[in-house]
Design a protein around this motif. Structure first.
Motif, mmCIF file in Angstrom:
data_model
loop_
_atom_site.group_PDB
_atom_site.id
_atom_site.type_symbol
_atom_site.label_atom_id
_atom_site.label_comp_id
_atom_site.label_asym_id
_atom_site.label_seq_id
_atom_site.Cartn_x
_atom_site.Cartn_y
_atom_site.Cartn_z
ATOM 1 N N ARG A 27 0.864 -1.187 0.000
ATOM 2 C CA ARG A 27 0.000 0.000 0.000
ATOM 3 C C ARG A 27 0.899 1.236 0.000
ATOM 4 N NH1 ARG A 27 -3.490 -1.628 5.165
ATOM 5 N NH2 ARG A 27 -4.451 0.448 4.908
ATOM 6 N N PRO A 28 1.638 1.444 -1.115
ATOM 7 C CA PRO A 28 2.667 2.490 -1.141
ATOM 8 C C PRO A 28 2.146 3.904 -0.978
ATOM 9 C CG PRO A 28 2.313 1.607 -3.339
ATOM 10 C CD PRO A 28 1.562 0.722 -2.393
ATOM 11 N N GLY A 29 0.940 4.167 -1.453
ATOM 12 C CA GLY A 29 0.400 5.517 -1.310
ATOM 13 C C GLY A 29 0.235 5.907 0.141
ATOM 14 N N GLU A 30 -0.371 5.010 0.926
ATOM 15 C CA GLU A 30 -0.552 5.270 2.352
ATOM 16 C C GLU A 30 0.784 5.236 3.080
ATOM 17 O OE1 GLU A 30 -4.188 3.039 3.946
ATOM 18 O OE2 GLU A 30 -3.832 2.111 1.990
ATOM 19 N N ALA A 31 1.659 4.323 2.671
ATOM 20 C CA ALA A 31 2.975 4.225 3.309
ATOM 21 C C ALA A 31 3.770 5.505 3.113
ATOM 22 C CB ALA A 31 3.743 3.034 2.739
ATOM 23 N N ALA A 32 3.707 6.075 1.904
ATOM 24 C CA ALA A 32 4.472 7.290 1.611
ATOM 25 C C ALA A 32 4.082 8.426 2.547
ATOM 26 C CB ALA A 32 4.273 7.700 0.160
ATOM 27 N N GLU A 33 2.781 8.552 2.826
ATOM 28 C CA GLU A 33 2.325 9.622 3.718
ATOM 29 C C GLU A 33 2.959 9.489 5.101
ATOM 30 O OE1 GLU A 33 -1.891 9.681 3.854
ATOM 31 O OE2 GLU A 33 -2.146 9.936 1.685
ATOM 32 N N LYS A 34 2.956 8.279 5.631
ATOM 33 C CA LYS A 34 3.531 8.048 6.963
ATOM 34 C C LYS A 34 5.046 8.266 6.952
ATOM 35 C CE LYS A 34 -0.399 6.605 8.742
ATOM 36 N NZ LYS A 34 -1.120 7.373 9.785
ATOM 37 N N LEU A 35 5.696 7.729 5.921
ATOM 38 C CA LEU A 35 7.158 7.780 5.885
ATOM 39 C C LEU A 35 7.680 9.173 5.588
ATOM 40 C CD1 LEU A 35 7.659 4.395 4.034
ATOM 41 C CD2 LEU A 35 8.287 4.882 6.403
ATOM 42 N N GLU A 36 6.952 9.943 4.811
ATOM 43 C CA GLU A 36 7.365 11.334 4.579
ATOM 44 C C GLU A 36 7.302 12.129 5.873
ATOM 45 O OE1 GLU A 36 6.067 11.752 -0.130
ATOM 46 O OE2 GLU A 36 4.685 12.359 1.470
ATOM 47 N N ARG A 37 6.306 11.860 6.683
ATOM 48 C CA ARG A 37 6.230 12.525 7.991
ATOM 49 C C ARG A 37 7.335 12.022 8.918
ATOM 50 N NH1 ARG A 37 0.803 11.918 10.716
ATOM 51 N NH2 ARG A 37 1.714 13.480 12.106
ATOM 52 N N ALA A 38 7.612 10.721 8.839
ATOM 53 C CA ALA A 38 8.695 10.163 9.650
ATOM 54 C C ALA A 38 10.022 10.820 9.285
ATOM 55 C CB ALA A 38 8.779 8.651 9.448
ATOM 56 N N ALA A 39 10.225 11.099 7.996
ATOM 57 C CA ALA A 39 11.474 11.728 7.551
ATOM 58 C C ALA A 39 11.629 13.129 8.108
ATOM 59 C CB ALA A 39 11.513 11.759 6.019
ATOM 60 N N GLU A 40 10.517 13.810 8.372
ATOM 61 C CA GLU A 40 10.589 15.150 8.973
ATOM 62 C C GLU A 40 11.123 15.065 10.402
ATOM 63 O OE1 GLU A 40 6.745 16.900 8.742
ATOM 64 O OE2 GLU A 40 6.624 16.764 6.541
ATOM 65 N N TYR A 41 10.738 14.018 11.105
ATOM 66 C CA TYR A 41 11.158 13.862 12.496
ATOM 67 C C TYR A 41 12.511 13.166 12.617
ATOM 68 C CZ TYR A 41 6.327 15.070 13.627
ATOM 69 O OH TYR A 41 5.127 15.715 13.734
ATOM 70 N N LEU A 42 12.841 12.335 11.633
ATOM 71 C CA LEU A 42 14.092 11.565 11.679
ATOM 72 C C LEU A 42 14.856 11.762 10.375
ATOM 73 C CD1 LEU A 42 12.522 8.256 13.069
ATOM 74 C CD2 LEU A 42 13.788 9.952 14.404
ATOM 75 N N PRO A 43 15.350 12.969 10.117
ATOM 76 C CA PRO A 43 15.970 13.266 8.815
ATOM 77 C C PRO A 43 17.253 12.489 8.537
ATOM 78 C CG PRO A 43 16.332 15.072 10.378
ATOM 79 C CD PRO A 43 15.349 14.140 11.018
ATOM 80 N N ASP A 44 17.904 11.977 9.573
ATOM 81 C CA ASP A 44 19.167 11.258 9.382
ATOM 82 C C ASP A 44 19.016 9.752 9.584
ATOM 83 O OD1 ASP A 44 20.622 13.632 8.881
ATOM 84 O OD2 ASP A 44 20.739 14.024 11.035
#
Length: 219
Positions: free
Chosen positions: A57-74
């Motif tokens: 379910r890549p569309g839904e996954a992308a939303e979560k992971l893009e937000r995760a990248a904001e909090y964990l950029p490294d």
């Protein structure tokens, strides 16, 4: 009078993030608390995104992971999962820089290199020599780390087939079957390679015959 702590609204299943404006204490303590809260939410989003990704379910996954990248950029783990999500969505130009960054953070992760190879390659039928070269190098790096990395031998076989490198393609498909004996796709392409080679020989023979005839006509 102390402030009442409030929580930022979160999505169902997510750990709530405390608003930085409502965390009390001295400066250093506040910063540490905010950082810990961001990490906590980032990892919760990562886990949810990875779960959705495993369910294709890549569309839904992308939303979560893009937000995760904001909090964990490294975070290499976030980059790997988000890059893999972009590959599934065929958003290759977004996947490449993420996965290249992750390859420096986690250079011994075989699946990272497999995903990066797929991002470099894009759509095989329209990929160019430079794209294919970079993809082959990334696939080979994945195999150096783990010779049984899923699908890598098979994908290498497809690239070599496209290049008409029949022996390399045959070797790759045979390796794919060694890793996964029930790989029907690899077995199918192994059977087709002989046909392709014969067609190429016939085509080359015809071109040679025509060339000889052209010289005779010229003479």
């Amino acid at each position: 009078m102390s402030k009442k702590k409030e929580k930022q609204q979160s999505q169902p299943g997510e750990a709530p993030l405390e608003s930085p404006d409502t965390i009390s204490g001295d400066g250093a303590a506040v910063e540490q608390q905010i950082a810990e809260e961001r990490r906590r939410l980032g990892y919760a989003l990562l886990q949810e995104g990875a779960r959705l990704l495993s369910q294709r379910r890549p569309g839904e996954a992308a939303e979560k992971l893009e937000r995760a990248a904001e909090y964990l950029p490294d975070s290499a783990e976030v980059a790997i999962n988000l890059g893999g999500t972009y590959v599934l969505q065929k958003r290759y130009s977004k996947a490449v820089p993420l996965l290249e960054k992750a390859s420096k953070l986690a250079p011994d992760d075989a699946m990272l290199w497999s995903n990066l190879a797929a991002a470099y390659l894009g759509r095989l039928e329209i990929s160019g020599p430079k794209q294919q070269k970079k993809a082959i190098e990334a696939y080979e790096r994945a195999l150096e780390i783990n010779p049984r990395t899923p699908n890598v031998h098979y994908n290498l076989g497809l690239v070599y087939k496209d290049q008409k490198e029949w022996e390399s393609a045959r070797s790759a498909f045979l390796n794919a079957l060694e890793v996964y004996p029930n790989d029907n796709d690899a077995q199918y392409w192994l059977g087709k390679l002989d046909d392709y080679e014969q067609q190429e020989r016939r085509s080359g023979k015809n071109e040679s015959t025509l060339s000889d005839q052209d010289r005779e006509d010229y003479d």
